[in-house]
Design a protein around this motif. Structure first.
Motif, short mmCIF file in Angstrom:
data_model
loop_
_atom_site.label_atom_id
_atom_site.label_comp_id
_atom_site.label_asym_id
_atom_site.label_seq_id
_atom_site.Cartn_x
_atom_site.Cartn_y
_atom_site.Cartn_z
N ALA A 79 -36.82 -21.29 112.80
CA ALA A 79 -36.55 -21.11 114.23
C ALA A 79 -37.64 -20.28 114.92
CB ALA A 79 -35.18 -20.46 114.43
N SER A 80 -38.25 -19.36 114.20
CA SER A 80 -39.19 -18.44 114.87
C SER A 80 -40.63 -18.58 114.39
CB SER A 80 -38.71 -17.00 114.67
OG SER A 80 -38.59 -16.74 113.28
N THR A 106 -44.56 -19.42 114.22
CA THR A 106 -45.61 -19.40 115.24
C THR A 106 -46.52 -20.62 115.07
OG1 THR A 106 -47.14 -18.22 113.80
CG2 THR A 106 -45.66 -16.87 115.17
N PHE A 111 -45.40 -26.56 122.20
CA PHE A 111 -45.24 -25.58 121.11
C PHE A 111 -46.55 -24.84 120.85
CE2 PHE A 111 -45.88 -24.83 116.50
CZ PHE A 111 -45.03 -23.73 116.36
N ARG A 170 -47.12 -22.16 123.12
CA ARG A 170 -46.06 -21.16 123.04
C ARG A 170 -45.03 -21.28 124.16
NH1 ARG A 170 -50.34 -18.93 120.42
NH2 ARG A 170 -49.81 -17.72 118.59
N GLN A 215 -40.09 -23.43 121.21
CA GLN A 215 -40.02 -23.03 119.79
C GLN A 215 -40.25 -24.24 118.88
OE1 GLN A 215 -39.52 -19.81 119.12
NE2 GLN A 215 -37.66 -19.02 120.11
N ASP A 275 -37.54 -26.81 118.64
CA ASP A 275 -37.32 -27.54 119.90
C ASP A 275 -38.07 -28.87 119.91
OD1 ASP A 275 -35.87 -25.37 120.77
OD2 ASP A 275 -37.50 -24.51 121.98
N VAL A 316 -39.36 -20.85 126.55
CA VAL A 316 -38.93 -19.56 125.99
C VAL A 316 -39.40 -18.41 126.88
CG1 VAL A 316 -38.69 -20.25 123.63
CG2 VAL A 316 -40.95 -19.66 124.45
#
Ligand code: NAD
Ligand code: MG
Length: 386
Positions: free
Chosen positions: A187-188, A190, A334, A337, A340, A343, A386
């Motif tokens: 989920a997080s 980078t 993505f 940024r 996510q 997504d 986000v």
């Protein structure tokens, strides 16, 4: 005998790997056209090194710099989408299609229409307009050589039998950098983590596609267009070491595979020298050093992209072009940024369910679908921001 070649997307990962092979055999290849998106100085340096006849940047804004960099040489400078298509019709015997994304479709299609030998890395073009591309190639007598490592492996394994003798094609997949991760962990992640592929050094877009497994979804559609075996006879197998690049099982249960170090120069060399073989300085495969090869079934609960792609090509019509365009926009968002990691497939799913344009019958229809999908996906990206 020298082969005249053109490279579309010369400044990218596949383009540079192709030029690296040419560098190893300078007297065997003669460069006609080299192209890039906007990096004029890098393109000009390559055009000078390889004495290209013409250098083309897709972005008009990069033209002045390109022209300046090429001043005093006999290399022609050009820019824009039309110049890219015109360059595809020049006298190259062999054309590398290595632009990333659906942007590569017009020049690739033009090279096919001219009946050339086209080495295809640009899988997005085939996903969006596979039917059209294959029809054009058949009409003109063009030869399509797959460069994607899996499809190149299948192409090589098919030298051992006929397509109507094939029982099953197995596309191998590394599983990407998050192969063992839970959805919660993913989920997080980078962009830096997502582009750090464990085995392959590639451009940013395909690296993210590998991390979501959408790359394998796109490759499933790519395989469907390239090899007439029926979608139900193409399966995906996770193989973390990326040594077996894909396999073909024949009716007698013989399975032929192609193996090699994970280095794109190997499949590119096979397409570049085809139907011959060329010497390369790529690392030889040392199986004793590797020790073991592992295999797993894909987990479509954690990585739904292959399921989404299979549904899109099964539905057919506009869906594969929509899938590709939505994925391109979601991946770019993505990388910027804006959304996510998880997504990406969520946005693609939402887009595919949101509208159903009529079946495309010409290139203009594909472009219209591509354009509308991009606008709609940008709107979805806003919702996910986000
Ligand atoms: P990359 O991002 O490294 O390079 C892309 C190239 O296309 C660059 O030369 C860039 O200037 C050009 N380009 C980008 N956008 C453009 C546009 N709008 N118009 C014209 N030119 C544009 O990408 P890559 O990793 O080399 O991948 C190229 C293609 O090959 C992709 O379709 C990818 O899926 C496929 N592929 C790549 C690998 C790999 O190992 N890199 C392996 C298999 C398949
Ligand atoms: Mg591949």
């Amino acid at each position: 005998m020298t082969k005249s070649i053109s490279i579309f997307g010369a400044t990218g990962s596949v383009g540079l790997s192709t030029l690296d092979l040419v560098r190893q055999h300078p007297d065997q290849y003669n460069i006609i056209a080299l192209t890039a998106n906007g990096n004029a100085s890098k393109l000009a340096a390559l055009a000078k090194e390889f004495s290209a006849e013409i250098a083309v940047v897709a972005e008009h804004s990069a033209y002045d710099e390109l022209k300046q960099e090429l001043a005093g040489t006999s290399i022609e400078a050009a820019s824009g989408a039309e110049a890219l298509v015109a360059a595809a019709a020049l006298g190259a015997d062999w054309t590398m299609a290595a632009i990333v994304g659906c942007a590569g479709l017009p020049p690739t299609l033009e090279a096919l229409r001219c009946g050339k030998t086209v080495a295809l890395a640009n899988k997005e073009a085939l996903v969006s307009a596979g039917g059209l591309m294959i029809t054009e190639a058949q009409k003109s007598g063009a030869t399509l050589l797959p460069v994607d490592s899996e499809h190149n492996a299948i192409f090589q394994a098919l030298q051992g039998g006929r397509i109507d003798q094939v029982r099953k094609i197995t596309l191998t997949a590394s599983g990407g950098p998050f192969r063992t991760w839970t959805r919660e962990q993913m989920a997080s992640v980078t962009p830096e983590q997502a582009v750090a592929h464990p085995n392959w050094d590639m451009g940013a877009k395909i690296s993210v596609d590998s991390a979501t497994m959408m790359n394998k979804g796109l490759e499933l559609i790519e395989a469907h267009h390239l090899f007439a075996v029926g979608l139900e006879n193409i399966e995906i197998l996770v193989h973390p070491q990326s040594v077996i690049h894909s396999m073909v099982e024949y009716h007698d249960r013989s399975t032929l595979a192609q193996l090699g170090s994970p280095d794109m120069r190997i499949p590119i060399a096979s397409a570049l020298a085809w139907p011959e073989r060329m010497m390369t300085n790529c690392a030889p495969l040392d199986l004793a050093e590797i020790g073991r090869l592992d295999f797993e079934r894909p987990d479509e609960d954690r990585f739904p992209a292959t399921k989404i792609a299979r549904a899109a090509i099964t539905a057919g019509g506009a869906k594969p072009a929509m899938l590709n365009a939505a994925n391109e926009v979601a991946v770019a968002a993505f990388l910027n940024r804006a959304v996510q990691f998880l997504d990406i497939t969520e946005i693609v799913t939402r887009l595919l369910d949101s509208y159903s344009p009529p079946e495309p019958s010409a290139l203009a229809d594909i472009f219209a679908i591509d354009k509308e999908t991009r606008v709609r996906t940008e709107q979805l990206v806003e919702e996910f921001k986000v």
